[in-house]
Each structure stands twice: as structure tokens, then as C-alpha cells.
Scaffold this active site. Structure first.
Site, PDB file in Angstrom:
ATOM      1  CE  LYS A  74     -17.157 -17.247   5.419  1.00 15.09           C
ATOM      2  NZ  LYS A  74     -17.193 -18.463   4.398  1.00 15.09           N
ATOM      3  CD  GLN A 118     -16.651 -21.837   4.529  1.00  9.01           C
ATOM      4  OE1 GLN A 118     -17.240 -21.018   4.934  1.00  9.01           O
ATOM      5  NE2 GLN A 118     -15.622 -21.712   3.815  1.00  9.01           N
ATOM      6  CG  ASP A 141     -20.962 -17.553  -0.128  1.00 11.60           C
ATOM      7  OD1 ASP A 141     -20.438 -16.634   0.151  1.00 11.60           O
ATOM      8  OD2 ASP A 141     -21.390 -18.851   0.261  1.00 11.60           O
TER       9      ASP A 141
END
Ligand code: NAD
Length: 307
Positions: A74, A118, A141
Site C-alpha cells: 500500500k 491495517q 477504507d
């Protein structure tokens, strides 16, 4: 549906690769590269208009091996896409309160347009409380209840990356979802549920299957669009796939070092399906592309500019 396969594929904006077995392979890697190019252009426009690049903070807690790999890719994708990456690697012993304090600080940091925590988080940390602390305007997200709620109400803002990536991939290949019978196997907050909302938004007639589903085979067999998000290698036998169906395999299962497979039994499924995503190289790359897309969209929305 199988009857109009060639005409829909002809409207594709990606380049379909014919599978030796019959299904068109949905090349998420190639399509994601196109999306990322467009996102990098947008990021450049943002930087020249506002004097700084869009910024994404990626928080990793502990040293979970899979998380380390995901976070690394990422961050690399950010730097390739003209997005500033703010790295926060915290020890596994970080408390929930410390993590939430960091999230609040990032909520107020004007250089940061997106915040990603994460998952999974170490035991003892309530992921929901941490995610709920993220400013919904920076929730790249798309997991915050505000963003999930907006999607449920047909006015999406920051959309969950994996489900949105599936929709964009379908669009890219000219798969018209409206009116199709879609079945999602898996009902998690991060994939299955928002996937069902995305398919509903796209006009499909949606069934969601989970551990309480009585006859999974029957539900899969009638699916013109199948999304598998269970997390069990080869869980859906190829013979269950409806001929001509579009199959999106979200599952990522490591069955041996360096060997990843999806939730659908790939070879026999590819012989029956109209379209199918490979694992790896299907949905996974789209997830990262949509993360970058969300980061740039969040930057423009926060700046009050047009995306
Ligand atoms: P999860 O464990 O949170 O959810 C799994 C879901 O599967 C649950 O809703 C459960 O009810 C359902 N399920 C389990 N057993 C079942 C059964 N026997 N019958 C019917 N349903 C059953 O997992 P998740 O976070 O949603 O992830 C699912 C998979 O997708 C994993 O392999 C994960 O690694 C992968 N994933 C991939 C991406 C990507 O970018 N490609 C992104 C996120 C997750």
C-alpha cells in the site's frame, strides 16, 4: 446471461484475455494499473491546485506477516501514485487508548486526507472502537458506520475498497449488473455486507449467504453473479457455478509458501463461468487501486474542490 457474453465483452474498456477453458479472465492487475494511472493524474491535479500532495496515513500495529506485506504494498502504491504516505508502525503492545489518540491526532492533521488502520489488530484491541474514531471524511477504507450507512442509503461517499473494486472491474469489462441475480457468499463487515450493498446499488437482485445458510449449493447454482468472500481454499466447487456466470473470487488463501488460491475451485469453475477473476491478480489489485482512488477523492472532498 451467457447468451450476451460476447456483446458485453465487446463494450469492455479493459482488454479481456480469453481463457483456454472458456471463461474470460477478469484481469484485475491490468485494469487496476489503468485505474492507478488515472488516480495518479488526479493526485497531480490536487497537488498543483492545493500546493501539497494528497496524504494517506497507514497505521500498522505489531508484526503480523500478512499485514506487513499488505502495508508495504500500500505504501509503495502511494508513492507511485503521487500520494504522500505517513507511516506509523507501532509495537504490538500498543494499547487501544494509544491507538485512538494517534487516530485523533491524524484526524486533525491537515496534511493527512486518509487514515488506514491495517487489520487485524492485536488481541485486546477492539477494532470497532478504533475504526469508529476515524473522521468519516478520512475513512479511506470505507469501514466507518457513517460511510457504510451512506452506502446503504444509496448515497455512497467513501466506499469500501474491495467491494467497490469488484464493481469497477465488472464495469470495466462491460458486465451490466442491473437485473442480474447476484449471490454473495460471506457476510463480513469488510467484504460480504458492503458487497451486497454495492450490488444492490448497481441494480442486481442480491442474496447473501453465511454460516446459517441452509442450502448453499442451490443459492450458488442460481447466481448469475457470484462473489465469494469466505476465506476457505476452494470452498465453492466448480460444478456449482452457473454456466456463463460472472465469478468474483475475493478469497485469498495461502495453501503453501508462495501459493495463493481463492475460495472458488478455479479450473472447473473457469470451464463453466462466463467471466472469472484469478487469484492472485483479480480482486486483490483492485482493492489497492480503490484505496488510492478513495485517498484522492477524500483529499478533493476535504479541500472542497471537485474530484
Ligand atoms: P471473515 O472471516 O470475516 O468472513 C467470512 C464470512 O464467510 C463470514 O461472514 C461467514 O459467515 C462466511 N462463512 C464462513 N463459513 C461459511 C460456510 N460454511 N458457508 C457460508 N458462509 C460461510 O472474512 P473476510 O474478512 O470477509 O474475508 C474473506 C476472504 O476474503 C479472506 O480469504 C480474506 O483474506 C479475503 N480478502 C481479500 C481481499 C482482497 O483484496 N482480495 C480483501 C479482504 C479480504
Amino acid at each position: 446471461m451467457s447468451g450476451d457474453r460476447s456483446s458485453t465483452a465487446a463494450r469492455s474498456t479493459a482488454t479481456p484475455k480469453a481463457a483456454s477453458s472458456g471463461a474470460i479472465i477478469l484481469d484485475g492487475k491490468a485494469f487496476a494499473a489503468q485505474v492507478r494511472q488515472a488516480v495518479a493524474l488526479h493526485a497531480g491535479e490536487f497537488a498543483s491546485r492545493f500546493g501539497r500532495p494528497p496524504g494517506l496515513a497507514v497505521i500498522k500495529v505489531g508484526e503480523d506477516p500478512a499485514s506487513c506485506v499488505y502495508v508495504k504494498s500500500k505504501r509503495k502504491a502511494c508513492s507511485e501514485g503521487g500520494i504522500a504516505s505517513f507511516e506509523h508502525d507501532l509495537p504490538a503492545a500498543t494499547t487501544e487508548a494509544q491507538l485512538i489518540t494517534l487516530v485523533y491526532a491524524l484526524n486533525h492533521d491537515d496534511r493527512v486526507d486518509g487514515i488506514l488502520v491495517q487489520l487485524p489488530l492485536p488481541n485486546g484491541t477492539d477494532a470497532n472502537r478504533v475504526m469508529d474514531a476515524i473522521d468519516p471524511a478520512k475513512d479511506v477504507d470505507g469501514f466507518h458506520p457513517v460511510n457504510t450507512g451512506l452506502l446503504a442509503q444509496k448515497r455512497p461517499k467513501l466506499r469500501p475498497c474491495t467491494p467497490y473494486g469488484v464493481i469497477r472491474l465488472a464495469e470495466g469489462y462491460g458486465i451490466a449488473l442491473r437485473g442480474l441475480r447476484a449471490t454473495v457468499v460471506g457476510a463480513s463487515n469488510i467484504v460480504g455486507r458492503p458487497m451486497a450493498l454495492e450490488l444492490l446499488l448497481a441494480g442486481a437482485t442480491v442474496t447473501v449467504c453465511h454460516t446459517g445458510t441452509r442450502d448453499l449449493r442451490a443459492e450458488v447454482e442460481r447466481a448469475e453473479v457470484l462473489v465469494a468472500a469466505v476465506g476457505k481454499a476452494g470452498f465453492i466447487p466448480g460444478e456449482w457455478i452457473r454456466p456463463g456466470a460472472a465469478v468474483f473470487d475475493v478469497g485469498i488463501n495461502r495453501i503453501a509458501p508462495g501459493k495463493l488460491v481463492g475460495d472458488v475451485e478455479y479450473e472447473p469453475a473457469a470451464r463453466r463461468a462466463g467471466w472469472i477473476t484469478p487469484v492472485p491478480g483479480g480482486v486483490g489489485p483492485m482493492t489497492i487501486a480503490m484505496l488510492l482512488s478513495n485517498a484522492v477523492a477524500a483529499a478533493f472532498m476535504r479541500a472542497g474542490g471537485k474530484n
